[in-house]
Design an enzyme around this catalytic site. Structure first.
Site, PDB file in Angstrom:
ATOM      1  N   TYR A 168     -30.429  81.009 -49.648  1.00  0.00           N
ATOM      2  CA  TYR A 168     -30.311  82.141 -50.606  1.00  0.00           C
ATOM      3  C   TYR A 168     -30.596  81.688 -51.986  1.00  0.00           C
ATOM      4  CZ  TYR A 168     -28.351  86.313 -52.624  1.00  0.00           C
ATOM      5  OH  TYR A 168     -28.197  87.494 -53.262  1.00  0.00           O
ATOM      6  N   ASP A 177     -32.763  74.783 -56.178  1.00  0.00           N
ATOM      7  CA  ASP A 177     -31.924  75.889 -56.488  1.00  0.00           C
ATOM      8  C   ASP A 177     -30.533  75.320 -56.404  1.00  0.00           C
ATOM      9  OD1 ASP A 177     -29.845  77.676 -56.715  1.00  0.00           O
ATOM     10  OD2 ASP A 177     -30.852  79.176 -55.056  1.00  0.00           O
ATOM     11  N   LYS A 213     -23.296  80.463 -61.321  1.00  0.00           N
ATOM     12  CA  LYS A 213     -21.738  80.143 -60.915  1.00  0.00           C
ATOM     13  C   LYS A 213     -21.207  79.211 -61.878  1.00  0.00           C
ATOM     14  CE  LYS A 213     -22.703  81.623 -56.470  1.00  0.00           C
ATOM     15  NZ  LYS A 213     -23.866  81.738 -55.630  1.00  0.00           N
TER      16      LYS A 213
END
Ligand SMILES: *Cc1c(COP(=O)(O)O)cnc(C)c1O
Length: 428
Positions: A144, A239, A267
């Site tokens: 994702y 990522d 995050k």
């Protein structure tokens, strides 16, 4: 436990917010029931609107690596807030957090801050395309990278060369430029590159996958990608929205010793405020506007409150010796305890763990990619999820998520969690 008030709040939310939530993962669609509404959180615990205390293993899906409401992060935000919350002009703190991030992470000279992981990945791919002068990208099934169009490509099985949209609204044209590969399958990547000679700008990957449950890369997989990228003049994007500043100061690049060309963050880097970032060597980053032709912008990018929270968080992580080891030790302890409990009750399972990420797959075989992750027994997961919740333990309401360990968890919390697993496992 009683969730009367949460259910009433959810009913009200559903009238004015689609599905009652501002991000689909928060709904309990995969496990059944109503989502829990949080009132406040401190350290390792969530306190919900019904007055229940829950041990939190999601931690805002990763950011709260030191626990909720960490004093230095909270103080930094409060102090900044008094001085104005947004200017749309440069501020010194943006340089301070950039300097710190660049000093912690290998292979990056410059970093640009955005507002989410989605934005970071979307911008990183645009930059890669602009730099390389090529259109196609390779992504891996089950990874994702946020919800921008290029990444919402169906997780097809088999040797999928051309992706197809898995969300209405993603055009065929966009989908055609995203090529799909299987995680941990280097040979397939090689074949895709062969049949798309000189067309691929970049490979984007979660260097440790966390969005199909936790799946670490097999030995040599990342290094193999690095070599392929070097051979074929393709940029490698890590990522690290989930893994950055979590698995090591320098993320997976440092932990597993493989270099990326562009790295994305989110995050943890925002300390719980909306922050994303992407970073690379100077010659790549200089392609960005206003220095170069690749456009990327943001009214609230580098927002002072967000930068204050991020700077406080990175400063804590950078200055606390042994923090990543302490996190990994707690995770290992939890792993061993859960393993023992599940074995004792003869529950079929596979546990994947690396650093402070862990997931329990209710599957018999090794989980190494999206297909094997999908073999997990979802009915068992549902019962497990609700059983743990009844014992005051909050894990992600989906089998395809990692658990995130926070340093605020005590060994007593871990023992309580293992004891809960033991009780729940008896009912599986
Ligand atoms: C969470 C996540 C994203 C998206 O970040 P948002 O802030 O939710 O947009 C991208 N990549 C990975 C690996 C993630 O875990």
């Amino acid at each position: 436990m009683i969730y009367q008030r949460s259910s009433a709040l959810f009913a009200a939310a559903q009238k004015v917010i689609p599905g009652g939530v501002n991000s689909p993962v928060r709904a309990f669609k995969a496990v059944g029931g109503d989502p829990i509404f949080v009132k406040e959180a401190r350290g390792a615990y969530l306190y919900d609107e019904d007055g229940n205390r829950l041990i939190d293993y999601i931690n805002s899906w990763g950011p709260m690596i030191l626990g909720h409401a960490h004093p230095s992060v909270v103080d930094a935000v409060i102090q900044k807030t008094r001085k104005g919350t947004s200017f749309g002009m440069p501020t010194q703190i943006e340089t301070e957090i950039a300097e710190l991030a660049v000093s912690m992470v290998p292979n990056i000279d410059k970093i640009r801050f955005v507002n989410s992981g989605t934005e970071a990945c979307m911008s990183a791919v645009r930059l890669a395309r602009g730099y390389a002068g090529k259109d196609k990208i390779i992504k891996f099934a089950g990874c994702y990278h946020g919800h921008s169009d290029s990444f919402l490509i169906q997780a097809g099985s088999g040797a999928v060369t051309f992706g197809s949209p898995n969300s209405p609204g993603v055009t065929k044209g966009t989908a055609q430029d995203t090529l799909l590969a299987r995680y941990n399958d280097l040979e397939q990547v090689e074949q895709i590159i062969e049949s798309n000679k000189n067309e691929i700008a970049c490979i984007i990957i979660e260097p440790v996958a966390g969005n199909m449950g936790c799946i670490p890369p097999e030995k040599e997989f990342l290094q193999g990608l690095r070599t392929l990228c070097d051979t074929h003049n393709i940029l490698l994007i890590f990522d690290e929205v989930m893994t950055g500043f979590r698995l090591a100061k320098g993320g997976v690049q440092e932990l597993l010793g493989v270099d990326a060309d562009i790295v994305t963050f989110g995050k943890v880097i925002g300390g719980g405020l909306p922050v994303g970032a992407f970073a690379a060597r100077e010659d790549i980053m200089n392609h960005l506007a206003p220095l170069g032709p690749v456009y990327q912008a943001g009214t609230l990018s580098g927002n002072p409150l967000a930068m204050a929270a991020g700077l406080a968080m990175l400063t804590e992580l950078n200055s606390t010796p042994g923090i990543f080891k302490s996190l990994a030790d707690k995770t290992e302890y939890l792993h061993k305890g859960i393993e023992k409990a599940l074995q004792h009750h003869k529950v079929v399972h596979t546990i994947n763990r690396i650093g402070s990420m862990i997931s329990v797959h209710f599957a018999k075989d090794k989980v190494v990619d999206f297909e094997t992750a999908a073999h997990g027994n979802n009915e068992t997961f549902k019962t497990f999820f609700h059983g743990m919740l009844n014992h005051g333990i909050y894990i992600a309401p989906s089998a395809f998520e990692s658990w995130f360990i926070t340093d605020a968890l005590t060994y007593k919390d871990l023992d309580d969690t293992i004891e809960a697993v033991n009780k729940v496992a008896a009912t599986l």
